[in-house]
Write a protein that holds these residues in place. Sequence first.
Motif, PDB file in Angstrom:
ATOM      1  N   ASP A   1     -10.406   1.136  18.845  1.00 28.69           N
ATOM      2  CA  ASP A   1      -9.788   2.087  19.774  1.00 28.69           C
ATOM      3  C   ASP A   1      -8.535   1.497  20.407  1.00 28.69           C
ATOM      4  OD1 ASP A   1     -11.748   3.944  19.254  1.00 28.69           O
ATOM      5  OD2 ASP A   1     -12.967   3.435  21.014  1.00 28.69           O
ATOM      6  N   SER A   2      -8.604   0.221  20.793  1.00 30.45           N
ATOM      7  CA  SER A   2      -7.442  -0.403  21.428  1.00 30.45           C
ATOM      8  C   SER A   2      -6.280  -0.530  20.447  1.00 30.45           C
ATOM      9  CB  SER A   2      -7.811  -1.776  22.001  1.00 30.45           C
ATOM     10  OG  SER A   2      -8.269  -2.649  20.981  1.00 30.45           O
ATOM     11  N   GLU A   3      -6.581  -0.815  19.196  1.00 28.56           N
ATOM     12  CA  GLU A   3      -5.525  -0.885  18.187  1.00 28.56           C
ATOM     13  C   GLU A   3      -4.898   0.490  17.965  1.00 28.56           C
ATOM     14  OE1 GLU A   3      -6.331  -4.101  14.829  1.00 28.56           O
ATOM     15  OE2 GLU A   3      -8.109  -2.879  15.214  1.00 28.56           O
ATOM     16  N   GLU A   4      -5.731   1.513  17.929  1.00 29.51           N
ATOM     17  CA  GLU A   4      -5.201   2.866  17.747  1.00 29.51           C
ATOM     18  C   GLU A   4      -4.248   3.230  18.880  1.00 29.51           C
ATOM     19  OE1 GLU A   4      -6.606   7.521  17.128  1.00 29.51           O
ATOM     20  OE2 GLU A   4      -8.121   5.944  17.393  1.00 29.51           O
ATOM     21  N   SER A   5      -4.626   2.880  20.103  1.00 32.06           N
ATOM     22  CA  SER A   5      -3.759   3.162  21.249  1.00 32.06           C
ATOM     23  C   SER A   5      -2.428   2.433  21.115  1.00 32.06           C
ATOM     24  CB  SER A   5      -4.445   2.746  22.556  1.00 32.06           C
ATOM     25  OG  SER A   5      -5.624   3.491  22.769  1.00 32.06           O
ATOM     26  N   LEU A   6      -2.485   1.156  20.735  1.00 30.72           N
ATOM     27  CA  LEU A   6      -1.269   0.365  20.586  1.00 30.72           C
ATOM     28  C   LEU A   6      -0.378   0.923  19.479  1.00 30.72           C
ATOM     29  CD1 LEU A   6       0.410  -2.257  21.152  1.00 30.72           C
ATOM     30  CD2 LEU A   6      -0.996  -3.362  19.397  1.00 30.72           C
ATOM     31  N   LEU A   7      -0.959   1.201  18.334  1.00 31.51           N
ATOM     32  CA  LEU A   7      -0.182   1.618  17.176  1.00 31.51           C
ATOM     33  C   LEU A   7       0.373   3.031  17.333  1.00 31.51           C
ATOM     34  CD1 LEU A   7      -2.529   0.132  14.447  1.00 31.51           C
ATOM     35  CD2 LEU A   7      -0.284  -0.737  15.091  1.00 31.51           C
TER      36      LEU A   7
ATOM     37  N   GLU B   1       0.848  -1.191   0.000  1.00 28.39           N
ATOM     38  CA  GLU B   1       0.000   0.000   0.000  1.00 28.39           C
ATOM     39  C   GLU B   1       0.878   1.234   0.000  1.00 28.39           C
ATOM     40  OE1 GLU B   1      -3.289   0.029  -0.180  1.00 28.39           O
ATOM     41  OE2 GLU B   1      -3.564  -2.144   0.044  1.00 28.39           O
ATOM     42  N   THR B   2       0.555   2.198  -0.878  1.00 21.41           N
ATOM     43  CA  THR B   2       1.204   3.498  -0.778  1.00 21.41           C
ATOM     44  C   THR B   2       0.657   4.201   0.455  1.00 21.41           C
ATOM     45  OG1 THR B   2      -0.473   4.442  -2.247  1.00 21.41           O
ATOM     46  CG2 THR B   2       1.580   3.709  -3.249  1.00 21.41           C
ATOM     47  N   THR B   3       1.449   5.063   1.049  1.00 23.02           N
ATOM     48  CA  THR B   3       1.070   5.709   2.303  1.00 23.02           C
ATOM     49  C   THR B   3      -0.245   6.460   2.157  1.00 23.02           C
ATOM     50  OG1 THR B   3       3.395   5.943   2.924  1.00 23.02           O
ATOM     51  CG2 THR B   3       1.801   7.326   4.089  1.00 23.02           C
ATOM     52  N   ILE B   4      -1.156   6.211   3.093  1.00 18.31           N
ATOM     53  CA  ILE B   4      -2.473   6.841   3.073  1.00 18.31           C
ATOM     54  C   ILE B   4      -2.340   8.294   3.527  1.00 18.31           C
ATOM     55  CG2 ILE B   4      -4.818   6.755   3.995  1.00 18.31           C
ATOM     56  CD1 ILE B   4      -4.335   3.742   4.514  1.00 18.31           C
ATOM     57  N   ALA B   5      -2.844   9.207   2.722  1.00 19.92           N
ATOM     58  CA  ALA B   5      -2.728  10.631   3.030  1.00 19.92           C
ATOM     59  C   ALA B   5      -3.491  10.994   4.299  1.00 19.92           C
ATOM     60  CB  ALA B   5      -3.241  11.460   1.857  1.00 19.92           C
ATOM     61  N   GLY B   6      -3.073  12.076   4.957  1.00 17.76           N
ATOM     62  CA  GLY B   6      -3.609  12.461   6.256  1.00 17.76           C
ATOM     63  C   GLY B   6      -5.124  12.573   6.322  1.00 17.76           C
ATOM     64  N   LYS B   7      -5.746  13.291   5.386  1.00 14.95           N
ATOM     65  CA  LYS B   7      -7.192  13.469   5.408  1.00 14.95           C
ATOM     66  C   LYS B   7      -7.910  12.147   5.207  1.00 14.95           C
ATOM     67  CE  LYS B   7     -10.969  16.048   3.251  1.00 14.95           C
ATOM     68  NZ  LYS B   7     -11.345  17.050   2.202  1.00 14.95           N
ATOM     69  N   THR B   8      -7.440  11.368   4.246  1.00 14.16           N
ATOM     70  CA  THR B   8      -8.053  10.064   3.988  1.00 14.16           C
ATOM     71  C   THR B   8      -7.872   9.140   5.181  1.00 14.16           C
ATOM     72  OG1 THR B   8      -7.618  10.289   1.622  1.00 14.16           O
ATOM     73  CG2 THR B   8      -8.089   8.071   2.443  1.00 14.16           C
ATOM     74  N   ALA B   9      -6.697   9.178   5.804  1.00 12.54           N
ATOM     75  CA  ALA B   9      -6.432   8.337   6.972  1.00 12.54           C
ATOM     76  C   ALA B   9      -7.443   8.625   8.078  1.00 12.54           C
ATOM     77  CB  ALA B   9      -5.011   8.573   7.475  1.00 12.54           C
ATOM     78  N   GLU B  10      -7.717   9.885   8.317  1.00 13.99           N
ATOM     79  CA  GLU B  10      -8.670  10.254   9.367  1.00 13.99           C
ATOM     80  C   GLU B  10     -10.078   9.793   9.016  1.00 13.99           C
ATOM     81  OE1 GLU B  10      -9.469  11.310  13.027  1.00 13.99           O
ATOM     82  OE2 GLU B  10      -7.464  11.603  12.172  1.00 13.99           O
ATOM     83  N   GLU B  11     -10.427   9.845   7.720  1.00  7.17           N
ATOM     84  CA  GLU B  11     -11.779   9.469   7.286  1.00  7.17           C
ATOM     85  C   GLU B  11     -12.025   7.970   7.390  1.00  7.17           C
ATOM     86  OE1 GLU B  11     -11.886  11.009   3.340  1.00  7.17           O
ATOM     87  OE2 GLU B  11     -12.452  13.045   3.951  1.00  7.17           O
ATOM     88  N   ILE B  12     -11.004   7.146   7.135  1.00 12.28           N
ATOM     89  CA  ILE B  12     -11.219   5.692   7.084  1.00 12.28           C
ATOM     90  C   ILE B  12     -10.749   4.973   8.346  1.00 12.28           C
ATOM     91  CG2 ILE B  12     -10.978   5.752   4.580  1.00 12.28           C
ATOM     92  CD1 ILE B  12      -8.266   4.341   4.930  1.00 12.28           C
ATOM     93  N   LYS B  13     -10.116   5.681   9.249  1.00 12.33           N
ATOM     94  CA  LYS B  13      -9.488   5.048  10.411  1.00 12.33           C
ATOM     95  C   LYS B  13     -10.438   4.137  11.166  1.00 12.33           C
ATOM     96  CE  LYS B  13      -8.581   7.710  13.897  1.00 12.33           C
ATOM     97  NZ  LYS B  13      -7.920   8.757  14.721  1.00 12.33           N
ATOM     98  N   ARG B  14     -11.644   4.573  11.432  1.00  9.41           N
ATOM     99  CA  ARG B  14     -12.592   3.784  12.231  1.00  9.41           C
ATOM    100  C   ARG B  14     -13.033   2.512  11.526  1.00  9.41           C
ATOM    101  NH1 ARG B  14     -10.664   4.353  15.622  1.00  9.41           N
ATOM    102  NH2 ARG B  14     -10.553   6.090  17.049  1.00  9.41           N
TER     103      ARG B  14
END
Length: 240
Positions: free
Chosen positions: A149-155, A131-144
């Motif tokens: 939540d626990s994965e986000e904390s770990l990562l 995967e090419t790096t996901i851009a900031g705006k797109t990353a925020e839109e698809i993160k959920r």
Amino acid sequence: MNWESSYKIDNPIPSFLGRYKVVKSKYFTGYMVETTFCPERYDDQFFSQLNIPFPSSLVKAVPSRRAEFLAGRSCAHLALNELGVPVREIPIGINRSPVWPEGVQASITHAGNRAICAASTTSQGLGIDYETTIAGKTAEEIKRNIVSDSEESLLSESGFPQEQWLTMAFSIKESLFKALYPLVGKYFDFLDAEITTLLPLQQKLELKILRDLSSRVLSGNTYTGTYQPHQDGILSIVEY
């Protein structure tokens, strides 16, 4: 670094394909080949030049889809040949999945103008994803849709920017899906598996299945994946 690579194989259609690149990893038991391709220079005659049959399912496909298919299949033919399993055709199965020769586990990934195939005769299951790096705006839109939540904390504790760790999570879960699909036989969600351990120095992580996906892939099953910054993004592998 866990990965090493070197250019070593020319190709017969330099106007369309870049030089083949052999990618090696101490964590991977098989053979991995990648190339770049130029969709704008694609021509149907390239199938015959590469001795790869043109599948009927691509008759209505757009040229860019035909181009990525051909680039991926050409990498796959090289990888299988290197493993001593030369083939004339790699058929298309259910949900467009490649039908590999008996005794071979393999996986193909495409992103942008890059195609990669990994193949092994010693693993039971294998999936790769680039995967090419996901851009900031797109990353925020698809993160959920990708991590809990626990994965986000770990990562986020890894110290990597969100764009990088989310790309890694997306990629490793795609690799997991490809590795498990032969045992599951259907699509499952990113949130059906959870990253429970991250080892940045070893570039490894562990994923746990959160619900029964089939009689052979049960809730609580765990799988190990590896990842590596590669070109403009992340290349990941799940092998068992």
